[in-house]
Design a protein around this motif. Structure first.
Motif, PDB file in Angstrom:
ATOM      1  N   LYS A  82      41.900  35.125  65.752  1.00 25.22           N
ATOM      2  CA  LYS A  82      41.194  36.185  65.037  1.00 25.22           C
ATOM      3  C   LYS A  82      41.780  37.552  65.369  1.00 25.22           C
ATOM      4  O   LYS A  82      42.524  37.710  66.335  1.00 25.22           O
ATOM      5  CB  LYS A  82      39.699  36.183  65.422  1.00 25.22           C
ATOM      6  N   ASN A  83      41.400  38.534  64.560  1.00 23.51           N
ATOM      7  CA  ASN A  83      41.688  39.943  64.819  1.00 23.51           C
ATOM      8  C   ASN A  83      43.174  40.194  65.074  1.00 23.51           C
ATOM      9  O   ASN A  83      43.596  40.510  66.181  1.00 23.51           O
ATOM     10  CB  ASN A  83      40.857  40.434  66.013  1.00 23.51           C
ATOM     11  N   TYR A  84      43.967  40.072  64.048  1.00 22.08           N
ATOM     12  CA  TYR A  84      45.412  40.239  64.181  1.00 22.08           C
ATOM     13  C   TYR A  84      45.798  41.714  64.318  1.00 22.08           C
ATOM     14  O   TYR A  84      45.356  42.565  63.541  1.00 22.08           O
ATOM     15  CB  TYR A  84      46.139  39.630  62.981  1.00 22.08           C
ATOM     16  N   ASN A  85      46.616  41.998  65.302  1.00 24.43           N
ATOM     17  CA  ASN A  85      47.194  43.327  65.494  1.00 24.43           C
ATOM     18  C   ASN A  85      48.519  43.371  64.733  1.00 24.43           C
ATOM     19  O   ASN A  85      49.381  42.518  64.936  1.00 24.43           O
ATOM     20  CB  ASN A  85      47.420  43.569  66.989  1.00 24.43           C
ATOM     21  N   ARG A  86      48.688  44.364  63.898  1.00 23.68           N
ATOM     22  CA  ARG A  86      49.889  44.458  63.072  1.00 23.68           C
ATOM     23  C   ARG A  86      50.702  45.717  63.393  1.00 23.68           C
ATOM     24  O   ARG A  86      51.477  46.194  62.568  1.00 23.68           O
ATOM     25  CB  ARG A  86      49.510  44.420  61.591  1.00 23.68           C
ATOM     26  N   ASP A  87      50.522  46.227  64.616  1.00 30.35           N
ATOM     27  CA  ASP A  87      51.260  47.425  65.024  1.00 30.35           C
ATOM     28  C   ASP A  87      52.737  47.137  65.244  1.00 30.35           C
ATOM     29  O   ASP A  87      53.575  48.029  65.126  1.00 30.35           O
ATOM     30  CB  ASP A  87      50.670  48.016  66.308  1.00 30.35           C
ATOM     31  N   ASN A  88      53.054  45.891  65.593  1.00 26.77           N
ATOM     32  CA  ASN A  88      54.440  45.514  65.841  1.00 26.77           C
ATOM     33  C   ASN A  88      55.051  44.891  64.582  1.00 26.77           C
ATOM     34  O   ASN A  88      54.419  44.841  63.522  1.00 26.77           O
ATOM     35  CB  ASN A  88      54.501  44.538  67.027  1.00 26.77           C
ATOM     36  N   THR A  89      56.263  44.413  64.697  1.00 24.80           N
ATOM     37  CA  THR A  89      56.954  43.885  63.521  1.00 24.80           C
ATOM     38  C   THR A  89      56.295  42.627  62.973  1.00 24.80           C
ATOM     39  O   THR A  89      56.382  42.349  61.779  1.00 24.80           O
ATOM     40  CB  THR A  89      58.420  43.568  63.868  1.00 24.80           C
ATOM     41  N   LYS A  90      55.635  41.835  63.840  1.00 26.78           N
ATOM     42  CA  LYS A  90      54.948  40.615  63.410  1.00 26.78           C
ATOM     43  C   LYS A  90      53.504  40.639  63.903  1.00 26.78           C
ATOM     44  O   LYS A  90      53.204  41.207  64.955  1.00 26.78           O
ATOM     45  CB  LYS A  90      55.671  39.378  63.979  1.00 26.78           C
ATOM     46  N   PRO A  91      52.580  40.032  63.159  1.00 26.51           N
ATOM     47  CA  PRO A  91      51.164  40.033  63.560  1.00 26.51           C
ATOM     48  C   PRO A  91      50.925  39.216  64.830  1.00 26.51           C
ATOM     49  O   PRO A  91      51.580  38.192  65.056  1.00 26.51           O
ATOM     50  CB  PRO A  91      50.450  39.417  62.355  1.00 26.51           C
ATOM     51  N   PHE A  92      49.964  39.682  65.635  1.00 32.01           N
ATOM     52  CA  PHE A  92      49.622  39.028  66.894  1.00 32.01           C
ATOM     53  C   PHE A  92      48.106  38.919  66.992  1.00 32.01           C
ATOM     54  O   PHE A  92      47.397  39.926  66.874  1.00 32.01           O
ATOM     55  CB  PHE A  92      50.172  39.836  68.073  1.00 32.01           C
ATOM     56  N   ALA A  93      47.577  37.689  67.185  1.00 38.96           N
ATOM     57  CA  ALA A  93      46.129  37.480  67.255  1.00 38.96           C
ATOM     58  C   ALA A  93      45.586  37.977  68.582  1.00 38.96           C
ATOM     59  O   ALA A  93      45.910  37.433  69.638  1.00 38.96           O
ATOM     60  CB  ALA A  93      45.803  36.002  67.072  1.00 38.96           C
TER      61      ALA A  93
END
Length: 284
Positions: A234-245
């Motif tokens: 859940k809650n993907y962080n998209r600050d970087n080049t690829k999404p991270f849960a």
């Protein structure tokens, strides 16, 4: 100890060069771990490494996925979302809940891709355990009991029919999907999500994807071992080049009804990191 197998040999092997004592590989199990708060991060690591490959979940055996969409396209789109990095760092809050209650601790995580995983576990602001894993071994400093442990990945052979190695640890943290037999994968679109599943006689994986092909749910089965694991992202962080849960949930099909909740924060990638791991001579 073979220093060539260590990512940072000078730090880890300092004790052997100064005291002349040889390192001892210890066989660890959940029953032999130290009592108290320190047990929690150790149990968490053992659950991740062993349970993620030994599954038995209530899956409808007669359910057959029809390849109503292009399986290769769905698989490739999913893999294109893999979180990639050279260096990775993050904070994590880890909660273990079972029939005995709920316990929480914090962790600082650092990774150099394909080389080393460094984790510092703390409770109430005090470090209880420091871990360094490379492709050969896992090293742990137990600061509360002044002990030092070394063990290799063969330990997990007692809990799984699939070989556990360093790559599995890194992929679990990165959120990369676990696939048993890619050749048997079938894809299906369900409403706004996609489903990838392979039905094997011994192992089955069921992966549900968000509309953007990021992981939503993963259910894994290994009939030969009779255990299971269900993962939620859940809650993907998209600050970087690829999404991270940032939020993960691990549901184990065990007698204690164990559920592990992990919440990541302060995620950073590709910033050079140090991996301090000094073992004091007085540690056993």
């Amino acid at each position: 100890m073979n220093k060539s197998l260590l990512p940072f040999p000078d730090a880890v092997s300092r004790r052997s060069s100064r005291s002349g004592k040889a390192w001892t590989r210890r066989r660890l199990s959940p029953h032999s771990l130290p009592k108290g708060t320190l047990r929690l991060p150790l149990i968490f690591l053992l659950l991740l490494a062993s349970s993620c490959w030994t599954f038995k979940r209530a899956v409808k055996k007669n359910q057959v996925l029809v390849d109503t969409t292009n399986t290769q396209q769905v698989r490739d789109s999913m893999m294109s979302r893999n979180f990639e990095f050279e260096y990775f760092s993050a904070k994590a809050k880890i909660t273990l809940a079972d029939d005995k209650g709920t316990r929480t601790f914090n962790a600082s995580i650092r990774i150099k891709h394909d080389s080393a995983i460094w984790v510092s576990f703390q409770s109430v602001g005090i470090e209880g355990l420091r871990l360094l894993a490379n492709k050969d071994s896992i090293y742990m400093i137990d600061r509360l009991n002044k002990k030092f442990y070394v063990y290799d990945y063969s330990y997990f052979n007692e809990y799984t029919s699939v070989e556990v190695d360093y790559q599995i640890f890194e992929e679990l943290i990165s959120g990369i999907p676990i696939l048993f037999d890619e050749k048997k994968l079938k894809a299906k679109k369900e409403d706004s999500t996609y489903v990838l599943k392979n039905d094997g006689k011994k192992r089955t994986s069921f992966i549900q994807l968000n509309p953007d092909y990021t992981l939503l749910d993963v259910n894994l089965v290994d009939s030969t071992m009779g255990k299971s694991l269900k993962l939620k992202y859940k809650n993907y962080n998209r600050d970087n080049t690829k999404p991270f849960a940032l939020e993960r949930e691990f549901q184990l099909n065990d007698e204690q009804h164990t559920v592990v909740f992990v919440t990541f924060s302060k995620v950073k990638i590709d910033e050079p990191l140090k991996f301090p791991f000094n073992v004091k001579e007085k540690y056993e």
